[in-house]
Motif scaffolding. Structure first.
Motif, PDB file in Angstrom:
ATOM      1  N   THR A   1       0.852  -1.173   0.000  1.00  0.00           N
ATOM      2  CA  THR A   1       0.000   0.000   0.000  1.00  0.00           C
ATOM      3  C   THR A   1       0.895   1.232   0.000  1.00  0.00           C
ATOM      4  O   THR A   1       1.837   1.334   0.794  1.00  0.00           O
ATOM      5  CB  THR A   1      -0.956   0.017   1.217  1.00  0.00           C
ATOM      6  OG1 THR A   1      -1.731   1.218   1.196  1.00  0.00           O
ATOM      7  CG2 THR A   1      -0.185  -0.085   2.524  1.00  0.00           C
ATOM      8  N   HIS A   2       0.631   2.163  -0.916  1.00  0.00           N
ATOM      9  CA  HIS A   2       1.531   3.290  -1.138  1.00  0.00           C
ATOM     10  C   HIS A   2       0.765   4.602  -1.211  1.00  0.00           C
ATOM     11  O   HIS A   2      -0.367   4.663  -1.715  1.00  0.00           O
ATOM     12  CB  HIS A   2       2.306   3.126  -2.448  1.00  0.00           C
ATOM     13  CG  HIS A   2       3.341   2.069  -2.408  1.00  0.00           C
ATOM     14  ND1 HIS A   2       3.802   1.433  -3.551  1.00  0.00           N
ATOM     15  CD2 HIS A   2       4.026   1.516  -1.372  1.00  0.00           C
ATOM     16  CE1 HIS A   2       4.722   0.535  -3.219  1.00  0.00           C
ATOM     17  NE2 HIS A   2       4.863   0.570  -1.906  1.00  0.00           N
ATOM     18  N   LEU A   3       1.417   5.647  -0.725  1.00  0.00           N
ATOM     19  CA  LEU A   3       0.980   7.023  -0.907  1.00  0.00           C
ATOM     20  C   LEU A   3       2.017   7.712  -1.785  1.00  0.00           C
ATOM     21  O   LEU A   3       3.220   7.542  -1.572  1.00  0.00           O
ATOM     22  CB  LEU A   3       0.873   7.735   0.439  1.00  0.00           C
ATOM     23  CG  LEU A   3       0.568   9.241   0.409  1.00  0.00           C
ATOM     24  CD1 LEU A   3      -0.814   9.493  -0.175  1.00  0.00           C
ATOM     25  CD2 LEU A   3       0.683   9.828   1.808  1.00  0.00           C
ATOM     26  N   GLY A   4       1.565   8.456  -2.792  1.00  0.00           N
ATOM     27  CA  GLY A   4       2.544   9.046  -3.704  1.00  0.00           C
ATOM     28  C   GLY A   4       2.021  10.274  -4.404  1.00  0.00           C
ATOM     29  O   GLY A   4       0.977  10.839  -4.050  1.00  0.00           O
ATOM     30  N   LEU A   5       2.781  10.699  -5.412  1.00  0.00           N
ATOM     31  CA  LEU A   5       2.427  11.827  -6.259  1.00  0.00           C
ATOM     32  C   LEU A   5       2.523  11.394  -7.721  1.00  0.00           C
ATOM     33  O   LEU A   5       3.444  10.660  -8.097  1.00  0.00           O
ATOM     34  CB  LEU A   5       3.364  13.008  -6.026  1.00  0.00           C
ATOM     35  CG  LEU A   5       3.218  13.782  -4.718  1.00  0.00           C
ATOM     36  CD1 LEU A   5       4.329  14.805  -4.590  1.00  0.00           C
ATOM     37  CD2 LEU A   5       1.854  14.446  -4.618  1.00  0.00           C
ATOM     38  N   GLU A   6       1.583  11.876  -8.543  1.00  0.00           N
ATOM     39  CA  GLU A   6       1.612  11.609  -9.978  1.00  0.00           C
ATOM     40  C   GLU A   6       1.622  12.931 -10.729  1.00  0.00           C
ATOM     41  O   GLU A   6       0.786  13.808 -10.484  1.00  0.00           O
ATOM     42  CB  GLU A   6       0.421  10.760 -10.406  1.00  0.00           C
ATOM     43  CG  GLU A   6       0.432  10.405 -11.882  1.00  0.00           C
ATOM     44  CD  GLU A   6      -0.568   9.315 -12.240  1.00  0.00           C
ATOM     45  OE1 GLU A   6      -1.217   9.429 -13.290  1.00  0.00           O
ATOM     46  OE2 GLU A   6      -0.708   8.357 -11.458  1.00  0.00           O
ATOM     47  N   PHE A   7       2.574  13.063 -11.623  1.00  0.00           N
ATOM     48  CA  PHE A   7       2.726  14.283 -12.417  1.00  0.00           C
ATOM     49  C   PHE A   7       2.381  13.977 -13.864  1.00  0.00           C
ATOM     50  O   PHE A   7       3.029  13.149 -14.513  1.00  0.00           O
ATOM     51  CB  PHE A   7       4.154  14.814 -12.311  1.00  0.00           C
ATOM     52  CG  PHE A   7       4.434  15.972 -13.225  1.00  0.00           C
ATOM     53  CD1 PHE A   7       3.791  17.185 -13.047  1.00  0.00           C
ATOM     54  CD2 PHE A   7       5.334  15.853 -14.269  1.00  0.00           C
ATOM     55  CE1 PHE A   7       4.034  18.262 -13.895  1.00  0.00           C
ATOM     56  CE2 PHE A   7       5.592  16.912 -15.119  1.00  0.00           C
ATOM     57  CZ  PHE A   7       4.935  18.126 -14.929  1.00  0.00           C
ATOM     58  N   ASN A   8       1.357  14.645 -14.394  1.00  0.00           N
ATOM     59  CA  ASN A   8       0.927  14.476 -15.776  1.00  0.00           C
ATOM     60  C   ASN A   8       1.667  15.473 -16.658  1.00  0.00           C
ATOM     61  O   ASN A   8       1.233  16.627 -16.807  1.00  0.00           O
ATOM     62  CB  ASN A   8      -0.583  14.653 -15.888  1.00  0.00           C
ATOM     63  CG  ASN A   8      -1.343  13.636 -15.064  1.00  0.00           C
ATOM     64  OD1 ASN A   8      -1.108  12.436 -15.175  1.00  0.00           O
ATOM     65  ND2 ASN A   8      -2.223  14.105 -14.204  1.00  0.00           N
ATOM     66  N   ALA A   9       2.781  15.037 -17.214  1.00  0.00           N
ATOM     67  CA  ALA A   9       3.587  15.933 -18.046  1.00  0.00           C
ATOM     68  C   ALA A   9       2.838  16.346 -19.301  1.00  0.00           C
ATOM     69  O   ALA A   9       2.861  17.511 -19.705  1.00  0.00           O
ATOM     70  CB  ALA A   9       4.908  15.259 -18.412  1.00  0.00           C
ATOM     71  N   THR A  10       2.188  15.395 -19.954  1.00  0.00           N
ATOM     72  CA  THR A  10       1.326  15.649 -21.105  1.00  0.00           C
ATOM     73  C   THR A  10       0.082  14.790 -20.940  1.00  0.00           C
ATOM     74  O   THR A  10      -0.052  14.058 -19.960  1.00  0.00           O
ATOM     75  CB  THR A  10       2.031  15.295 -22.434  1.00  0.00           C
ATOM     76  OG1 THR A  10       2.200  13.864 -22.515  1.00  0.00           O
ATOM     77  CG2 THR A  10       3.410  15.966 -22.524  1.00  0.00           C
ATOM     78  N   ARG A  11      -0.815  14.862 -21.897  1.00  0.00           N
ATOM     79  CA  ARG A  11      -2.014  14.044 -21.793  1.00  0.00           C
ATOM     80  C   ARG A  11      -1.729  12.567 -22.034  1.00  0.00           C
ATOM     81  O   ARG A  11      -2.585  11.727 -21.807  1.00  0.00           O
ATOM     82  CB  ARG A  11      -3.069  14.526 -22.776  1.00  0.00           C
ATOM     83  CG  ARG A  11      -2.682  14.406 -24.245  1.00  0.00           C
ATOM     84  CD  ARG A  11      -3.766  14.976 -25.125  1.00  0.00           C
ATOM     85  NE  ARG A  11      -3.507  14.817 -26.529  1.00  0.00           N
ATOM     86  CZ  ARG A  11      -4.309  15.245 -27.492  1.00  0.00           C
ATOM     87  NH1 ARG A  11      -5.429  15.866 -27.171  1.00  0.00           N
ATOM     88  NH2 ARG A  11      -4.010  15.055 -28.763  1.00  0.00           N
ATOM     89  N   ARG A  12      -0.526  12.231 -22.495  1.00  0.00           N
ATOM     90  CA  ARG A  12      -0.164  10.841 -22.719  1.00  0.00           C
ATOM     91  C   ARG A  12       0.950  10.334 -21.800  1.00  0.00           C
ATOM     92  O   ARG A  12       1.168   9.139 -21.724  1.00  0.00           O
ATOM     93  CB  ARG A  12       0.282  10.632 -24.174  1.00  0.00           C
ATOM     94  CG  ARG A  12      -0.829  10.797 -25.196  1.00  0.00           C
ATOM     95  CD  ARG A  12      -0.332  10.513 -26.593  1.00  0.00           C
ATOM     96  NE  ARG A  12      -1.389  10.652 -27.581  1.00  0.00           N
ATOM     97  CZ  ARG A  12      -2.212   9.671 -27.950  1.00  0.00           C
ATOM     98  NH1 ARG A  12      -2.084   8.473 -27.409  1.00  0.00           N
ATOM     99  NH2 ARG A  12      -3.141   9.882 -28.859  1.00  0.00           N
ATOM    100  N   LEU A  13       1.656  11.221 -21.132  1.00  0.00           N
ATOM    101  CA  LEU A  13       2.820  10.827 -20.345  1.00  0.00           C
ATOM    102  C   LEU A  13       2.669  11.280 -18.900  1.00  0.00           C
ATOM    103  O   LEU A  13       2.414  12.461 -18.636  1.00  0.00           O
ATOM    104  CB  LEU A  13       4.087  11.420 -20.949  1.00  0.00           C
ATOM    105  CG  LEU A  13       5.414  11.042 -20.288  1.00  0.00           C
ATOM    106  CD1 LEU A  13       5.671   9.544 -20.403  1.00  0.00           C
ATOM    107  CD2 LEU A  13       6.565  11.825 -20.918  1.00  0.00           C
ATOM    108  N   SER A  14       2.834  10.331 -17.974  1.00  0.00           N
ATOM    109  CA  SER A  14       2.742  10.625 -16.540  1.00  0.00           C
ATOM    110  C   SER A  14       3.923  10.005 -15.814  1.00  0.00           C
ATOM    111  O   SER A  14       4.349   8.888 -16.145  1.00  0.00           O
ATOM    112  CB  SER A  14       1.438  10.080 -15.952  1.00  0.00           C
ATOM    113  OG  SER A  14       0.310  10.689 -16.538  1.00  0.00           O
ATOM    114  N   PHE A  15       4.424  10.715 -14.812  1.00  0.00           N
ATOM    115  CA  PHE A  15       5.481  10.216 -13.940  1.00  0.00           C
ATOM    116  C   PHE A  15       4.922  10.077 -12.524  1.00  0.00           C
ATOM    117  O   PHE A  15       4.033  10.834 -12.133  1.00  0.00           O
ATOM    118  CB  PHE A  15       6.672  11.175 -13.937  1.00  0.00           C
ATOM    119  CG  PHE A  15       7.338  11.327 -15.277  1.00  0.00           C
ATOM    120  CD1 PHE A  15       8.377  10.485 -15.648  1.00  0.00           C
ATOM    121  CD2 PHE A  15       6.910  12.303 -16.165  1.00  0.00           C
ATOM    122  CE1 PHE A  15       8.986  10.626 -16.887  1.00  0.00           C
ATOM    123  CE2 PHE A  15       7.516  12.450 -17.412  1.00  0.00           C
ATOM    124  CZ  PHE A  15       8.549  11.601 -17.769  1.00  0.00           C
TER     125      PHE A  15
END
Length: 215
Positions: free
Chosen positions: A148-162
């Protein structure tokens, strides 16, 4: 005169039909434009445009992994694939919730993975080929984990996420007995290796990676 009347009537009917046909699109034009605008908005929506993707990540305890991703909504990610920790490969599946929609969002993830322990027949074949003792590899060790994880997601573009995630993992390691190994491998075993055992542990875990969406 009868024929002339018939021809004249036909011309009038055709002219009236043509006028109606030319007028009809002008009446429906706002509705058509609205439908076209709605279609363009749907096509420009990244969640509708790219519901499928691939996820490449690395972390503990699963190691490096590659999974297929489905995002049925902007707030939900589902993935299924495999991972390898340098010793064993495993299958895994998970779900991620994103409460915010935007460039940056916190994430809540749960993942389950499992690697089946090698059978005695598999070990016999490998040892016969390489003449190695079971202690030189982790082939006979199977494991399962729930993270179980808590994190952050960064949507660089509408197709690419980190993303980057951290949390805890509950692991269960299963090591079967090697008493059924063929000769001469069985005679080389230590007393510990002749018995099966299981270990459960709770440990910190983390991962980072990216997702590319298409479709």
């Amino acid at each position: 005169m009868g024929a002339v009347s018939i021809v004249t009537a036909a011309v009038v009917v055709l002219a009236a039909h043509s006028a109606v046909a030319q007028t009809a699109p002008r009446v429906q034009l706002p509705q058509v434009q609205a439908q076209q605008g709605e279609g363009r908005r749907r096509m420009s929506d990244p969640e509708r445009l790219a519901p499928f993707g691939l996820m490449l990540d690395a972390g503990m305890p699963e190691g490096a992994g590659l999974s297929g991703v489905l995002r049925p909504s902007p707030y939900l990610r589902l993935h299924f694939g495999g991972a390898h920790n340098g010793l064993r490969g495993a299958l895994r599946a998970g779900v991620t919730l994103l409460p915010l929609r935007g460039k940056l969002s916190p994430s809540f993830s749960w993942e389950f993975g499992h690697a089946q322990a090698a059978s005695t027949k598999t070990l016999n074949r490998r040892l016969a080929d390489r003449t190695q003792l079971p202690t030189s590899s982790m082939e006979r060790v199977g494991y399962s984990y729930v993270s179980t994880h808590l994190g952050l997601e960064f949507n660089a573009t509408r197709r690419l996420s980190f993303f980057v995630r951290g949390g805890v993992s509950f692991m269960e390691m299963d090591v079967p007995s090697l008493q059924k190994l063929d000769e001469p491998f069985r005679d080389s075993l230590s007393p510990v290796e002749t018995k099966s055992w299981m270990m459960r542990t709770l440990q910190p875990s983390a991962k980072l990676g990216f997702m590319f969406f298409f479709g």
